[in-house]
Scaffold this active site. Structure first.
Site, PDB file in Angstrom:
ATOM      1  N   ASP A   1     -44.113  14.262  18.692  1.00 36.68           N
ATOM      2  CA  ASP A   1     -44.401  15.047  19.911  1.00 36.68           C
ATOM      3  C   ASP A   1     -43.742  16.416  19.828  1.00 36.68           C
ATOM      4  O   ASP A   1     -44.256  17.404  20.335  1.00 36.68           O
ATOM      5  CB  ASP A   1     -43.846  14.376  21.182  1.00 36.68           C
ATOM      6  CG  ASP A   1     -44.285  12.942  21.337  1.00 36.68           C
ATOM      7  OD1 ASP A   1     -45.372  12.613  20.861  1.00 36.68           O
ATOM      8  OD2 ASP A   1     -43.526  12.167  21.954  1.00 36.68           O
TER       9      ASP A   1
ATOM     10  N   HIS B   1     -41.285  11.179  21.158  1.00 37.59           N
ATOM     11  CA  HIS B   1     -41.452  10.646  19.802  1.00 37.59           C
ATOM     12  C   HIS B   1     -41.234  11.829  18.844  1.00 37.59           C
ATOM     13  O   HIS B   1     -41.500  12.976  19.218  1.00 37.59           O
ATOM     14  CB  HIS B   1     -42.875  10.175  19.522  1.00 37.59           C
ATOM     15  CG  HIS B   1     -43.418   9.119  20.433  1.00 37.59           C
ATOM     16  ND1 HIS B   1     -43.907   9.394  21.674  1.00 37.59           N
ATOM     17  CD2 HIS B   1     -43.600   7.783  20.244  1.00 37.59           C
ATOM     18  CE1 HIS B   1     -44.351   8.269  22.224  1.00 37.59           C
ATOM     19  NE2 HIS B   1     -44.168   7.275  21.382  1.00 37.59           N
TER      20      HIS B   1
HETATM   21  C1  XUL Z   1     -47.691   2.975  24.322  1.00 38.81           C
HETATM   22  C2  XUL Z   1     -46.389   3.324  24.892  1.00 38.81           C
HETATM   23  C3  XUL Z   1     -45.540   4.246  24.087  1.00 38.81           C
HETATM   24  C4  XUL Z   1     -44.098   3.922  24.127  1.00 38.81           C
HETATM   25  C5  XUL Z   1     -43.260   4.745  23.191  1.00 38.81           C
HETATM   26  O1  XUL Z   1     -48.455   2.144  25.108  1.00 38.81           O
HETATM   27  O2  XUL Z   1     -46.046   2.901  25.972  1.00 38.81           O
HETATM   28  O3  XUL Z   1     -45.767   5.536  24.550  1.00 38.81           O
HETATM   29  O4  XUL Z   1     -43.574   4.080  25.405  1.00 38.81           O
HETATM   30  O5  XUL Z   1     -43.711   4.694  21.893  1.00 38.81           O
END
Ligand code: XUL
Ligand code: CO
Length: 441
Positions: free
Chosen positions: A102, A99
């Site tokens: 991150d 993300h």
């Molecule tokens: C949350 C989840 C996230 C997504 C990406 O439950 O799975 O980490 O994979 O935003």
């Protein structure tokens, strides 16, 4: 600077190895069904769980010991990149995922956040030049910051909708810059707590508008990644709009988005929705919508997203069965959206966790391929539905009958003979296949 000094490159040593830092089943070069395990499984490391997670929970602060945590701010972000590429290299994984938040800290303004991202993205790009590890997907975190308290694209506040759009715009630019093969939308807080303060129709329409703008912008900049929706039924909101594959698919079709998206299916999200992992994979597969996988598992006794590393071989086998039947994952992969337990706080545990995950899917791949080669389930299922291969069944399938004809046929029936579903026999056969894989047969 090395962050995992005591650890050498992880190699395949086979099922009888006692070396904790070796693969027992994942042999990247071994060919299964015409493709190497590495090509087939396309493993990815999740940046958030491996390099930013501190293992805190609602009852206590973080326990994770991470050598890069001696730094702060942008220095910490840079140290994480160094640690990440050392980890990828030692584990030998082909992919990673992240993300925006991150990889770089948010600034005081959107402009400042974007500047931080630019610096770290340039650094990642540089590291990627000397690394075989590529970007499976990126996404943006539109749920952690307090501005997203009421959602992002489904917020009641138009300014938040705009802010969320600006973040996704940047995310798409980053994806293009780093050559991401996919771009993920997990709903985050796109859902609601209670209908007594919610305009559901407006929120859904806004989500539809938001996705169309994302599709348009990706086209505009020439970013040709596969877009993926990641369904989850609840958590953080009590009603997430992308509940599961079936409801996500209905949403995509209603807003005419089905041609631009596939699904990123997470095992623990499937079980939270009251489904098995393989149910979600199958539902996506039979609709041509299986894109990628967040490989993890939930705790059977806990009702939330525990994001454990996969170790259940029965589930990895049934998941790989779907993936093989899908002809592989195409541009998708198996991203370990999984975190070590709070009690597994050392840097070495990050290796043990990925090794069990990779080995578990390697076993799943081998066993599923063998089941398919031997037509174990196919032959049984074909026989079970054989009434549709001839006579009235064939007429139904070929669209040659209507209710009049079916009634006439049914009136002539005296006794309908069923055959056993043989559930226990099939389970016993699956166990046999699993145990033979252990024995190296
Ligand atoms: C949350 C989840 C996230 C997504 C990406 O439950 O799975 O980490 O994979 O935003
Ligand atoms: Co996920």
């Amino acid at each position: 600077m090395s962050y995992f000094q005591s650890i050498e490159k992880i190699k395949y040593e086979g099922p009888s190895s006692r070396n904790p830092y070796a693969f027992k089943f994942y042999n990247p070069e071994e060919k299964i069904g015409g493709r190497t395990m590495e090509e087939f499984l396309r493993f990815g490391v999740a940046y958030w769980h491996t390099f930013t997670e501190d293992l805190s929970d609602p009852f206590g602060i973080g326990t994770a010991i991470r050598p890069w945590d001696k730094f702060n701010g942008m220095d910490l972000a840079k140290a994480r990149v160094e640690a990440a590429f050392e980890f990828f290299e030692k584990l030998g994984v082909p992919y990673f995922c992240f993300h925006d938040v991150d990889i770089a800290p948010e600034g005081r303004t959107l402009r400042e956040s974007n500047q931080n991202l630019d610096i770290i993205v340039a650094m990642i790009k540089d590291y990627m030049k000397d690394s075989k590890t590529k970007l499976l997907w990126n996404t943006v975190n539109n749920f952690s910051h307090p501005r997203f308290v009421h959602g992002a694209a489904s917020s009641n506040h138009a300014d938040v909708f705009a802010y969320a759009a600006a973040k996704v715009k940047k995310g798409l630019e980053i994806g293009k810059e780093l050559g991401a093969e996919n771009y993920v939308f997990w709903g985050g807080r796109e859902g609601y707590e209670t209908l007594i303060n919610t305009d559901m129709k407006l929120e859904l329409d806004n989500l539809g508008r938001f996705f169309h703008m994302a599709v348009d912008y990706a086209k505009e900049i020439g970013f040709d990644a596969q877009f993926l929706i990641e369904p989850k039924p609840k958590e953080p909101t009590s009603h997430q709009y992308d509940f599961d594959v079936a409801s996500g698919y209905a949403f995509l079709q209603h807003y005419d988005l089905q041609d631009y998206f596939k699904f990123n299916i997470e095992a623990n999200h499937a079980t939270l929705a009251g489904h098995t992992f393989e149910h979600e994979l199958r539902y996506a597969r039979v609709n041509g919508m299986l894109g990628s996988v967040d490989a993890n598992q939930g705790h059977p006794l806990l009702g939330w997203d525990t994001d454990e590393f996969p170790s259940d071989l029965y589930t990895t086998t049934l998941a790989m069965y779907e993936i093989i039947k899908n002809g592989g994952l195409g541009r998708g992969g198996l991203n370990f959206d999984a975190k070590v337990r709070r009690g597994s706080f050392t840097p070495e545990d990050l290796f043990h966790a990925h090794i069990v995950g990779m080995d578990s899917f390697a076993v799943g791949l081998k066993v599923a391929q063998k089941l398919i080669d031997d037509h174990v389930l196919e032959d049984f299922i074909a026989e079970r539905y054989s009434s549709f291969h001839e006579g009235i069944g064939l007429d139904i399938v070929e669209g040659k009958v209507d209710f009049h004809k079916l009634e006439a046929y049914a009136l002539g029936l005296t006794d309908i003979k069923h055959t056993s579903g043989r559930l226990e026999l099939l389970k016993a056969t699956m166990n046999q296949y699993l145990l033979r894989a252990y024995a190296g047969e």
